[in-house]
Each structure stands twice: as C-alpha cells, then as structure tokens.
Write an enzyme that holds these catalytic residues in place. Structure first.
Site, PDB file in Angstrom:
ATOM      1  NE  ARG A  61     -10.097  29.210 -62.355  1.00 56.99           N
ATOM      2  CZ  ARG A  61     -10.227  27.881 -62.344  1.00 56.99           C
ATOM      3  NH1 ARG A  61      -9.150  27.123 -62.363  1.00 56.99           N
ATOM      4  NH2 ARG A  61     -11.408  27.333 -62.295  1.00 56.99           N
ATOM      5  CB  SER A 101      -8.027  21.679 -65.952  1.00 55.13           C
ATOM      6  OG  SER A 101      -9.166  21.620 -65.136  1.00 55.13           O
ATOM      7  CG  LEU A 102     -12.744  18.884 -65.714  1.00 60.09           C
ATOM      8  CD1 LEU A 102     -14.218  18.636 -65.429  1.00 60.09           C
ATOM      9  CD2 LEU A 102     -11.910  17.919 -64.909  1.00 60.09           C
ATOM     10  NE  ARG A 160      -6.391  24.596 -65.113  1.00 60.07           N
ATOM     11  CZ  ARG A 160      -7.558  24.644 -64.461  1.00 60.07           C
ATOM     12  NH1 ARG A 160      -8.688  24.763 -65.124  1.00 60.07           N
ATOM     13  NH2 ARG A 160      -7.583  24.569 -63.143  1.00 60.07           N
ATOM     14  CB  ALA A 217      -5.054  12.600 -68.169  1.00 61.73           C
ATOM     15  N   GLY A 218      -5.604   9.642 -67.363  1.00 57.82           N
ATOM     16  CA  GLY A 218      -5.166   8.257 -67.400  1.00 57.82           C
ATOM     17  C   GLY A 218      -6.281   7.317 -67.837  1.00 57.82           C
ATOM     18  CD  GLN A 259      -5.535  28.671 -62.658  1.00 61.50           C
ATOM     19  OE1 GLN A 259      -6.141  27.612 -62.556  1.00 61.50           O
ATOM     20  NE2 GLN A 259      -5.661  29.463 -63.698  1.00 61.50           N
ATOM     21  N   GLY A 312      -1.156   6.563 -63.422  1.00 65.29           N
ATOM     22  CA  GLY A 312      -2.106   7.584 -62.970  1.00 65.29           C
ATOM     23  C   GLY A 312      -3.471   7.258 -63.539  1.00 65.29           C
ATOM     24  CB  ALA A 313      -6.211   5.589 -62.490  1.00 67.20           C
ATOM     25  N   GLY A 314      -6.488   9.232 -63.017  1.00 70.05           N
ATOM     26  CA  GLY A 314      -7.480  10.301 -63.003  1.00 70.05           C
ATOM     27  C   GLY A 314      -8.124  10.378 -64.379  1.00 70.05           C
ATOM     28  CG  LEU A 332     -11.843  24.870 -55.691  1.00 70.29           C
ATOM     29  CD1 LEU A 332     -11.039  26.055 -56.177  1.00 70.29           C
ATOM     30  CD2 LEU A 332     -11.794  23.749 -56.724  1.00 70.29           C
TER      31      LEU A 332
END
Lengths: 388, 562
Positions: B275, B380-381, B375, B14-15, B229, B10-12, B241
């Site tokens: 939220r 989250s970021l 959350r 976090a990755g 969520q 995964g390369a978002g 969104l």
C-alpha cells in the site's frame, strides 16, 4: 447550494418537557446526506443534538432514523431524496410539481426513545435477536479443517449476513405495531442466516420453534415495509417467506397457529377458483366447512362473516357456489411451478446479472461464481404460499 | 461496583476475541465499549483476512511477505507467531460460523491481495470484517453468562495502584451519565486506532485514539507512531474506502491519460504492490500533473466481470452509487490515497503486555510490531484476532495468581469533578468541531504520504497551539443522558495527544521507510534507522523519544521492490 430545512424531533428525558421540533436551515449539496446536515448543525450550531453515528458509509448501522416518515440510515440518504418524499406524510409520495425542502427527522418507531434521535434498541431489537438462538449450532462431528459446503449456500446466507442491525425494518414493522411480541423482520432474517447455513445442526428445531411461536414466522402480514426500509437489501420479509417455505414445504411442520394449513388452503383455493374465493378460505384453513375442527373456529369467526356480508364481500350465494373457475393460464402457472425440480428463490448476491457480457475466459476468479440460476436460486416463484 | 479478572476496553475484533479467549481460560470477564459492539470500526474491514492455509502455501511465505511489506521494521518473532497461528484462527472462525466464501469444491476460497506472493486472503464478499465481527458477537451472546457486556460505556481514566500496576478503569454510562469504577486484575485495551486525527479518513467518527492516549497518559510507551498508512483507494471528498479487494479481483489503476502507471513503479506486482508503494505512486502521478483536476487518479473496476463484482464486491457498488454517484460496474471511479490505519500504537510484547504492568493492548491500538513501516492488506484482521486471543489468554493466566484489587469509590469524585467542570463551564473558545477540523486538515497536509522537516515543524506548532486551546473549547450540552458533546471534548484531547506522538515520531525518523517518506531524506537508512522510535509522555511537554531494537530472526533487510 440548495438550502434545506431540517425539523429534528428533540427529546430530553432530564428536562421533564415533552418532545418538540427543532428547526435548522442548512446549505448543502443535493447528494450530501441527511447525516451530513445533522453533523453540520451539531458542529456549528448546537452540540446537543443526539444521534448515534460513526462510519458514514452505511456499514456500522448506528444512524437509523425516520426521514420524512420513512426509516433508513441518515448517512446514505441524500438530502434531496429525503426532501422529495414530501412533507413528513409517511410513505405518501409528494404531489406532482410540488417542491419540498423540508426534511423531518425523527427517531425510529417501535422502540422507546432515550433521547432525541437515539432509541433503546436493547429493549426491542436486541431482545428479539436473542430470541432466535443467534449462534451456529454445529453439525457434528466438527471437521478438523473447514466444513465442505457449496459456495452457493455461503453466497446465499451472505444476504442475511449483510444485515447491519440498524433497526430500520423494526422501526416500521406493522405487525410489530399490533403485536409488540412479534419476533420481527431483523431477528427472523437472522434466523434464516442459520437455517440457510448447511453447517447448522438444528434447522428443524429452529423452524418448528419459529412456526409454533404465535409471534413467529406466521405473524408477518406481507406489508413489505421491511423490504422498503432495509438499507442493505437484506429483504427481511423475503427471508421470512423462505423460512415459511422451508418449514411448510420441506419439513411439513403443521403449526398450531394454523399457518401451514392456511397457506395450503390459499394455494388450493386460487388453483381451483383462479381468483381468491374468500368465503371458502377460512373453512378450508381448518380442513373444510364440515371438518370437526372447523366448527368451533367458524363459530368464533361469525362476527367477521357477518361484517363480510354487510360489506358485500360475502353473500349466501357466494358461500355456496363458486363464481369463478381457474382459467387455463392459471393452471399452467401452477403446473409449471409444480413441475420444477427445485424451488427457486430470489437472492441479492446471485441475481441481477442482466445484460452480462460473455464471461471472460481469462478472468480466473469470475469462473468461480455460480451460473444463473444456481442450484437453489433463480427468479422468485409467483407466490406459491406467500399469502395469509 | 463491578469487579472482574479481566477488563477489556473496546469491543471490535480484538476486544471480542480477547473476551472469548479470557473467558474460555476460566477468567471472569467484562467487555466495555463506547458504542454497541457491532458498531465498532472493525465492521468496516472489507477485503479479507490472510492465512497460509492452503497446502501449497506456507507460513514462511506469509511471514516473508509481511516482513518485506513492513519495510523490515516489523519484529520478526511476532510476525512468525502471527503467520504460524493464522490457519488455526481461520478454522476457529469457520467453526463458529463465519460464512467464508468457498471455491468450486466447497473448500474455503481465497482472493489475491496486495504485497502477497500467493492468494491467501479468505473473505466474505467484501464484508469480511462485518461478518467476523457479527459472528463473534453471536458468540458473546451465547456466552453471556461468562462475559459481562457493558455497551455504550465510555472509559475516562485507567486506574493504577501505588506500584503503578493497572487495576481497572473509570467509565461513564452514556445512558445516564453515571461514573463507575471497574476493578480488574488485568486490563486489555482494544479500542482501535486514531484515524479521526486526520481529515479526511476512512475511519469512523468513533476512531479517536482513546486507548493510545489513555495508555500514553499513564506512562505506557508508544512505538512506530510515525507509521500512518494511506490507503491507495479512497473516494475524493469524503475519503470513504474502496476495498483493496477490488484490485485483488482484477481492477486497474489508471492516471488521467489512461496509462496503467503502476507499470513504472512496481513492474511485477503492479496494482497489488504494498500500500505504501501504491499510494506514493498515485501521489506522484497527481503531483506531477497526470491526475484528474480533482486531485485523483482512477480505479477501473470494469476490468472485473460484472457478475463477480455483484457477488464479491457488492458493498463498493453501493458506496459508488450512494456516495459518488458512479456505477463502478460501468465506469472507473476517482480515488486517491487517504488516511486509513496507524501501524504504530501502544508498544506490546507478543502476549499483548505493554510497558505498564497489568495493562495489555491488542489490535490497532497496539504495536507488537507485526506491521512495522507498512501493513499488508488483510493482515489487520489477523493481527486483531491473534493478539486479541493471546492477550486474553495471558491476562486470564496472570489473573489466576492475583488478588482482586479495590479502588476506593471516592476516586470517582476526581473524575466527576473534571467532567462537571467541563459541563458547567460557559465556553469562551472555539467549537470542538472547529479545533478537530484544523487538526485533521493539518495532519493531512503535513504528515501524509510525503513529509519534510518544514511541514512537520508547522504541524507540530499547530498541535501545540490547539492543545492550549482545546481545554477552553465551547460545548453546548449540559445533560446527563447521552451527552455526546462532553465525550467529543474528551476525545479531542485524546486525538491531540496521538497526533503529537505521530508528528514527533515523523520528525525523529530522518529517513524514508514504509509509510514514512521524507522528501528531505528520501533513502532508507538501515545503518542508522533499523530501529523503532518509542514515544513516552513527559508531563504536558513535548513527548520524549527513545529507541528499541527491531527483532530479526531469519530475514535480513534487502532492497524492497515489487
């Protein structure tokens, strides 16, 4: 719901067969996207239609394709808007009164096709991005906390930061078609993201590099295709012109491609003649007809001159005399631009404030936004050095 | 055969953050992603990233807001770490080039966000995730010599040695269909959430729960899976969104009668309550007949000065124009709660370690748990970056002490046979898309803002039926080059596993906390349920449920009002 016919360009490298057209009829709303239609075909009829896609909201940059000849994202192009472009005849608008419900969908141009609508972006797009040293080279010393920089600068580079690397501009770049090595609109817009960033230490080196490279900033021919293609209003060509103005006017980088002198010749030519006097343009670019450097260059351009003579663009009389003189109005334009303290540049994020109501005194955050025009911003100057 | 100290899947955000951290710690690193890294769904994060960086703000305040936002289900040790390290992380991002917007003095600027007691959300217009993701990718290009990138490779299996340690993965190169064994001393899952198990969702088509299911299948424990969520402002119809940044900049929520209904539900924080609170309020208005006929309420962004909208919320101006035909600077836009994020995921400790040795998880795929029952926006970021970095560092440190494992290349044959069987088979069942759609509709109907035992039982029944049906689903593509049809089929299996874990968790928790609101158990019940619901695989049967305690350091549970 209206019915559309999608003609999808298919290609399977494993089959050994040539590419072919695959037609499907889809009933969907006018405001559904071309991607909606492709996904419907894939979901309901043929799961083998290849297209990259994910976010469906024009932010991930996966689904760049050509639709009725024009590049863009399939996910934010409405079916009716794509159909209205006509019969896949490139950028030509449909004829009046003509109704069209056929949408041809093809892979983007200037990049090799891997399969169906999927192109090899690594081979072209990402290679070019790599070419512009695409990371910040920090101004030293790096502060303990954040760099203190004007809000306006950060808002300004946000326009190029907003690039989603979809490749739509690369797809239809005419210069790249002629010169595949041209660094190209996306990568040069990326370069502006650093040249416009006050935290970067290498503005001069970057600009010199991009000016000296014969496939660099002076390789753009102002066709506007990239501006038209960009789904995020990054306006790559405008960023290239800003790189040129910074290279030429701010840093006086005189490149060996003669881009700098050519632009100056252009400006003084129009300033003097009001209209472009083409016979003078080339010699002026080399410092005038009698400049030593001009002689070999002019000799080599004799065939061009001959053609121009045949076409009537140039006559012996025109070469020797100037048929036009700049009018007062033209002079005024030049004077008013020269008189400005700072060059004004168009930027997406800080313009477009037309019919803005009076600022609301109670709205805290609004007060943080720059007033128009910002220090380095405003309506674009008439092309001071934009033509080559 | 590639072999690395640390393999990241995964390369978002976090990755990529894990890759940079692991490389900096001296490890050899490979990062694999089924899409090009900048297509990862982190790119869609709009509003910003939280940190108590202003001298007047404090990490304790940030942490308290997060604990309260989580409805006291978040683990407070993890929340403390995240909030303490947040300022340093923001400065790291600023120094590598993220173009954060500034205040008048040229310092980092902030905007207000939901559930926060101070304006501590740092932002780049409304493309914050996009800006950070692209800047991290710039760094990956810069450090190409120490981080090997495998772009457009799909992970099919996680590998384990005889002791159960995770020692790599088998991945398929989408370009040519070739399978390859990736040996690694440690594997970090950073493959995101599972929004596509719902229809509609704000998440992209690639967000199919791959990592959650892969970890679950090799025995890792999942946690808080019932906590899904629903974002308060998503477009009717396609579920896109509209950033919370809009309300952060001053937009109002209105019902069909033009009333600012949040005054009733959250008299202090109004539109900027947590939220879960706002989504429940909206759904209540809609259910009680004060919504619009299309099942929505409206978001009035005209309250924000137009020039500010064009500068700071340009992306949603485009979304309004392109996907709803509305100029949000001139008129309100119809919105409703829609699936957005899963707080739950693969259970990890504060260094990203899962319950399977050698396997780490970070970002939305993981559950540390810093988000607990709900959350906060713009956390989250932060979660992806802090725990991405910590996982990368820890995995690199461990790798130092380990020999390089080797999996026999013949292990590939097993996976190859599985994939060949799918491709060879002439499908007799329904299409993959039809099954996926039924799953998504079911989840959105019975496992959404309001839940009850009857609905959840129905959802579970449907999932069990779809699980029987999915293996026989029809696929058309028999090729090797970019065979997305086969990938879609594998992803369907992942989504079904994740969906079942969500439903089982929701059935188990017979109380209302955070995003889990049980109409048949409408009260929070700390005596019985101040604990995590853990889910583990149980062969092909209904997953097993167990519990783990919530870590409480300094904030005892209180009544939660906004």
């Amino acid at each position: 719901m209206p019915e559309y016919t999608l003609r999808i360009r298919r290609f399977d490298p494993q089959s050994g067969e040539a590419a072919y057209w695959d037609e499907h009829r889809v009933e969907l709303g006018e405001r559904n996207s071309v991607l909606d239609a492709i996904l419907k075909i894939r979901d309901d009829v043929d799961g083998s239609v290849g297209i990259r896609c994910s976010c469906q909201q024009a932010i991930c940059g996966s689904c760049g394709v050509r639709m009725n000849g024009k590049p863009g994202l399939a996910c934010n192009t409405h079916l009716q808007a794509a159909a209205d472009r006509g019969h896949g005849a490139g950028w030509d608008p449909p004829e009046e009164g003509q109704y069209n419900s056929v949408i041809t969908v093809e892979p983007m141009g200037n990049m090799p096709v891997i399969r169906d609508l999927i192109v090899d972006m690594d081979q072209v797009h990402w290679k070019k991005i790599q070419r512009v040293t695409p990371w910040l080279i920090n101004k030293q010393p790096v502060p303990e906390r954040e760099y203190i920089v004007p809000h306006e600068n950060m808002v300004d580079v946000t326009q190029t930061m907003a690039c989603i690397q979809c490749g739509a501009c690369v797809s239809d770049c005419l210069s790249m078609e002629i010169d595949p090595l041209f660094i190209g609109p996306a990568a040069l817009a990326k370069a502006y993201r650093f040249v416009g960033d006050p935290r970067d230490a290498d503005h001069f080196e970057r600009l010199k590099d991009l000016s000296e490279d014969e496939h660099g900033i002076y390789d753009c021919t102002h066709c506007f295709n990239c501006i038209d293609a960009c789904p995020k209003d990054v306006a790559p060509m405008s960023q290239i012109m800003r790189l040129r103005r910074k290279a030429g006017s701010d840093h006086e980088i005189k490149d060996r491609n003669n881009g700098y002198r050519h632009e100056h010749a252009f400006v003084s030519n129009v300033r003097k003649n009001g209209l472009l006097h083409e016979a003078d343009l080339l010699p002026d670019s080399y410092g005038g007809k009698f400049h030593p450097r001009a002689v070999p260059e002019l000799l080599s351009s004799l065939p061009t001159a001959a053609t121009a003579m045949v076409r009537g663009k140039m006559t012996l009389g025109k070469v020797l005399t100037h048929p036009h003189k700049a009018s007062k109005a033209v002079k005024q334009i030049f004077d008013s631009i020269d008189g400005q303290e700072q060059r004004v540049e168009l930027n997406l994020y800080v313009t477009g404030y037309e019919d803005e109501p009076e600022p609301d005194q109670n709205a805290g955050p609004a007060d943080k936004s720059p007033t128009f025009p910002g220090p380095d911003e405003g309506p674009e100057a008439p092309s001071e050095s934009e033509h080559r | 055969m590639p072999s690395h100290d640390v393999l990241i899947i995964g390369a978002g955000l976090a990755g990529q953050r894990a890759a940079l951290a692991a490389a900096q710690a001296g490890a050899t690193v490979a990062i694999i992603s089924k899409v090009h890294p900048v297509r990862s769904h982190s790119v869609a994060a709009a509003g910003g990233i939280n940190a108590a960086l202003n001298p007047e703000d404090s990490w304790e305040s940030h942490a308290y807001d997060t604990v309260k936002g989580s409805d006291y289900l978040g683990d407070q040790d993890a929340i403390e770490i995240m909030c303490r390290q947040a300022p340093e992380e923001i400065l790291y991002l600023e120094h590598i080039g993220v173009t954060f917007h500034r205040d008048e003095a040229g310092n980092l600027g902030t905007r207000a966000f939901g559930g926060a007691s101070a304006a501590r959300t740092y932002y780049v217009a409304d493309i914050t995730g996009h800006a950070i993701l692209h800047v991290l990718y710039e760094q990956l290009m810069k450090h190409a010599e120490v981080v090997d990138r495998f772009e457009e490779w799909f992970t099919t299996d996680l590998l384990q040695d005889d002791d159960g340690r995770c020692v790599g993965a088998i991945c398929r190169n989408l370009r040519d269909g070739r399978l390859e064994v990736f040996d690694a001393k440690a594997v970090i899952l950073a493959s995101g959430g599972a929004g596509q198990a719902y229809t509609p969702t704000t998440n992209g088509l690639i967000v199919t729960g791959d990592g959650i299911a892969q970890a679950f299948r090799i025995g890792a424990r999942l946690m808080d899976m019932e906590m899904v969520q629903y974002h308060p402002t998503t477009l009717a119809g396609n579920g896109l969104l509209i950033t919370e940044g809009a309300r952060g900049e001053g937009a109002w929520l209105l019902n069909a009668k033009g009333e600012r209904f949040m005054e009733k539900y959250a008299p202090n924080k109004l539109d900027l309550a947590s939220r879960d609170v706002v989504s429940r309020a909206e759904q209540t208005e809609i259910n009680e007949g004060r919504g619009f006929p299309d099942g929505t309420v409206s978001l009035d962004i005209t309250k924000v000065p137009r020039r500010r909208v064009l500068e700071a919320l340009r992306e949603i101006v485009n979304i309004g124009r392109d996907f709803a035909g509305v100029d949000i600077t001139r008129e309100p836009i119809h919105i409703r709660p829609g699936q957005h994020y899963i707080m739950g995921g693969v259970k990890t400790d504060v260094d990203g370690r899962t319950t399977v040795t050698g396997l780490y998880a970070a970002g939305e795929v993981a559950c540390v748990s810093v988000h607990g029952g709900n959350r906060l926006g713009a956390n989250s970021l932060l979660d992806t970056l802090i725990f991405g970095r910590r996982s990368g560092e820890h995995a690199a440190g461990q790798a130092n002490q380990l020999p390089m494992p080797t999996t026999s290349p013949s292990r590939v044959a097993q996976t190859q046979e599985k994939i060949d069987a799918i491709i060879r088979r002439v499908g007799e069942g329904r299409r993959v898309a039809a099954i996926k759609n039924e799953l998504g509709q079911t989840m959105n109907e019975y496992c959404a803002v309001f839940r009850d035992a009857e609905g959840l039982a129905k959802a579970h029944e449907v999932i069990r039926r779809l699980k029987e049906e999915a293996p026989k689903a029809t696929i058309d593509d028999r090729g090797l080059v970019f065979n997305q049809d086969v990938i879609g089929w594998i992803e369907l299996g992942y989504m079904l596993d994740v969906a079942e874990a969500i439903v089982v968790g929701a059935q188990e928790r017979t109380e209302s906390r955070g995003a889990q609101f049980r109409t048949d158990f409408p009260e929070r019940n700390d005596a019985q349920w101040l604990k995590h619901v853990d889910i583990s695989a149980n062969g092909g049967d209904v997953p097993q449920v167990s519990y783990s305690p919530v870590t409480i350091t300094r904030w005892e549970p209180q009544e939660r009002t906004y």
